[in-house]
Design a protein around this motif. Structure first.
Motif, PDB file in Angstrom:
ATOM      1  N   GLY A 190       0.809  -1.206   0.000  1.00 12.51           N
ATOM      2  CA  GLY A 190       0.000   0.000   0.000  1.00 12.51           C
ATOM      3  C   GLY A 190       0.842   1.256   0.000  1.00 12.51           C
ATOM      4  N   PHE A 191       2.113   1.129   0.363  1.00 13.04           N
ATOM      5  CA  PHE A 191       3.052   2.254   0.310  1.00 13.04           C
ATOM      6  C   PHE A 191       3.544   2.390  -1.126  1.00 13.04           C
ATOM      7  N   ALA A 192       3.441   3.596  -1.652  1.00 15.59           N
ATOM      8  CA  ALA A 192       3.763   3.816  -3.067  1.00 15.59           C
ATOM      9  C   ALA A 192       5.251   3.952  -3.324  1.00 15.59           C
ATOM     10  N   ALA A 193       6.020   4.390  -2.330  1.00 12.09           N
ATOM     11  CA  ALA A 193       7.445   4.623  -2.525  1.00 12.09           C
ATOM     12  C   ALA A 193       8.210   4.248  -1.256  1.00 12.09           C
ATOM     13  N   GLU A 194       9.464   3.875  -1.436  1.00 13.71           N
ATOM     14  CA  GLU A 194      10.291   3.465  -0.293  1.00 13.71           C
ATOM     15  C   GLU A 194      10.425   4.590   0.729  1.00 13.71           C
ATOM     16  N   ALA A 195      10.539   5.824   0.249  1.00 12.88           N
ATOM     17  CA  ALA A 195      10.697   6.963   1.158  1.00 12.88           C
ATOM     18  C   ALA A 195       9.485   7.127   2.067  1.00 12.88           C
ATOM     19  N   ASP A 196       8.325   6.654   1.618  1.00  9.24           N
ATOM     20  CA  ASP A 196       7.099   6.808   2.402  1.00  9.24           C
ATOM     21  C   ASP A 196       7.077   5.907   3.634  1.00  9.24           C
ATOM     22  N   ILE A 217       7.563  -6.492   0.061  1.00  7.37           N
ATOM     23  CA  ILE A 217       8.414  -5.364   0.451  1.00  7.37           C
ATOM     24  C   ILE A 217       9.865  -5.816   0.614  1.00  7.37           C
ATOM     25  N   ALA A 218      10.056  -7.047   1.110  1.00  3.78           N
ATOM     26  CA  ALA A 218      11.405  -7.550   1.359  1.00  3.78           C
ATOM     27  C   ALA A 218      12.020  -8.205   0.130  1.00  3.78           C
ATOM     28  N   GLU A 219      11.216  -8.973  -0.607  1.00  9.28           N
ATOM     29  CA  GLU A 219      11.777  -9.772  -1.688  1.00  9.28           C
ATOM     30  C   GLU A 219      11.307  -9.337  -3.069  1.00  9.28           C
ATOM     31  N   GLY A 220      10.364  -8.406  -3.113  1.00  9.43           N
ATOM     32  CA  GLY A 220       9.900  -7.904  -4.396  1.00  9.43           C
ATOM     33  C   GLY A 220      10.606  -6.628  -4.781  1.00  9.43           C
ATOM     34  N   VAL A 221      10.410  -5.586  -3.952  1.00 10.95           N
ATOM     35  CA  VAL A 221      11.019  -4.285  -4.249  1.00 10.95           C
ATOM     36  C   VAL A 221      12.276  -4.033  -3.419  1.00 10.95           C
ATOM     37  N   ASN A 222      12.572  -4.943  -2.475  1.00 11.76           N
ATOM     38  CA  ASN A 222      13.791  -4.857  -1.642  1.00 11.76           C
ATOM     39  C   ASN A 222      13.881  -3.555  -0.851  1.00 11.76           C
ATOM     40  N   TRP A 223      12.752  -3.100  -0.334  1.00  9.43           N
ATOM     41  CA  TRP A 223      12.744  -1.889   0.474  1.00  9.43           C
ATOM     42  C   TRP A 223      13.169  -2.164   1.917  1.00  9.43           C
ATOM     43  N   MET A 224      13.031  -3.401   2.361  1.00 12.77           N
ATOM     44  CA  MET A 224      13.408  -3.771   3.725  1.00 12.77           C
ATOM     45  C   MET A 224      14.139  -5.107   3.686  1.00 12.77           C
ATOM     46  N   PRO A 225      14.997  -5.382   4.678  1.00 16.40           N
ATOM     47  CA  PRO A 225      15.747  -6.640   4.682  1.00 16.40           C
ATOM     48  C   PRO A 225      14.850  -7.838   4.961  1.00 16.40           C
ATOM     49  N   ALA A 226      15.286  -8.992   4.497  1.00 15.05           N
ATOM     50  CA  ALA A 226      14.496 -10.215   4.647  1.00 15.05           C
ATOM     51  C   ALA A 226      14.251 -10.568   6.105  1.00 15.05           C
TER      52      ALA A 226
END
Length: 297
Positions: A190-196, A217-226
């Motif tokens: 639901g978050f559109a961008a990593e900065a959000d 979030i972790a394994e698709g866009v890699n915004w957070m660690p696994a």
């Protein structure tokens, strides 16, 4: 049954697993592969791995023989990469298959729940084999406080030939124990961008919570660690509060959070599956809801 064994390959993880195992049995024994004596275990059989260039998995046969000689019937491993590898190798030597446990009950018989069909169902089984090898993920067993120092016994063991450690490198990512967190804020697509995600981080800080995420979030866009991924192949949590923000709530995610005491969901889709499992729900845009929530806090 009033005795369980654990196999530890590092001190921190070994202490955590030994203390959690205390909820299953009055006697907790450990086989320590280079992790030293464990305060949370009543007895630790230590194997010196520092004198060899072999990796810990090369000791699988020696560990299996030691467990058999000591009459072990229930053996626990952690769910990390090394723990899973050891569990599979030791179980093979013992002639059984390892079980990835989602819940464990040890009374007159050993009852284990495990995820089936990719997390779509939970299977409950009674283990009747002479020995059970269980892989225990974070949050599956409650953490306990153990004071004191158990007995330590050094044992001789040789690694299997043919495996040698050539190089060691620090592992990337973060060190986080989501299973021990009392409050968790989870974020999804639901978050559109990593900065959000800063909105969620600020919210987690106000609540004194750990920040976690769904698998994309972790394994698709890699915004957070696994390490912060919750779900069927990630962490399992049992917090007092789980706040899911922008997470649709597919079953693969829900199996990791279903044991939370209170689940609060924020999602703009009123038909999102997460609302069927939430105690409280807010249907609304997270970009409007979170700032208002931060003001209230």
């Amino acid at each position: 049954m009033n005795e369980v064994w654990i196999v530890a390959h590092d001190r921190v993880g070994g202490e955590a697993l030994a203390s959690s195992a205390r909820t299953l049995a009055g006697q907790v024994n450990a086989v320590s592969l280079g992790a030293g004596g464990l305060a949370a275990a009543d007895l630790t059989l230590t194997i010196d791995t520092a004198s060899s260039a072999a990796p810990v998995e090369a000791y699988a046969t020696a560990v299996a023989n030691l467990l058999s000689a000591r009459g072990a019937t229930v053996v626990l491993f952690d769910a990390g990469t090394q723990g899973r590898l050891l569990a599979g190798l030791v179980a093979a030597q013992l002639g059984v298959s390892p079980v990835n446990a989602a819940a464990v009950e040890l009374a007159d018989r050993l009852t284990v729940q495990r995820l089936a069909f990719g997390g779509l169902a939970v299977a409950t089984e009674q283990i009747t084999s002479p020995v059970a090898v269980l892989v225990i993920g974070p949050g599956v067993l409650p953490a306990t406080e153990v004071a004191g120092e158990g007995a330590v016994e050094a044992v001789a063991a040789s690694p299997a030939a043919g495996l040698t450690v050539v190089e060691l490198r620090p592992k990337g990512g973060e060190s986080v124990d989501l299973g021990a967190a009392k409050r968790v804020v989870g974020v999804g697509r639901g978050f559109a961008a990593e900065a959000d995600l800063e909105l969620a981080r600020e919210l987690a800080g106000r609540l004194g919570a750990e920040l976690a995420c769904s698998r994309p979030i972790a394994e698709g866009v890699n915004w957070m660690p696994a390490e912060r991924y919750l779900g069927v192949s990630g962490a399992t949590i049992k917090p007092e509060l789980y706040l899911a923000v922008g997470i649709s709530g597919q079953v693969q995610h829900l199996v990791g959070v279903t044991n939370a005491k209170v689940i609060v969901a924020v999602n703009k889709d009123k038909n999102a599956p997460i609302f069927s499992h939430a105690d409280f729900g807010v249907v609304g845009d997270l970009y409007q809801v979170l700032p208002e929530l931060l003001k209230a806090l």
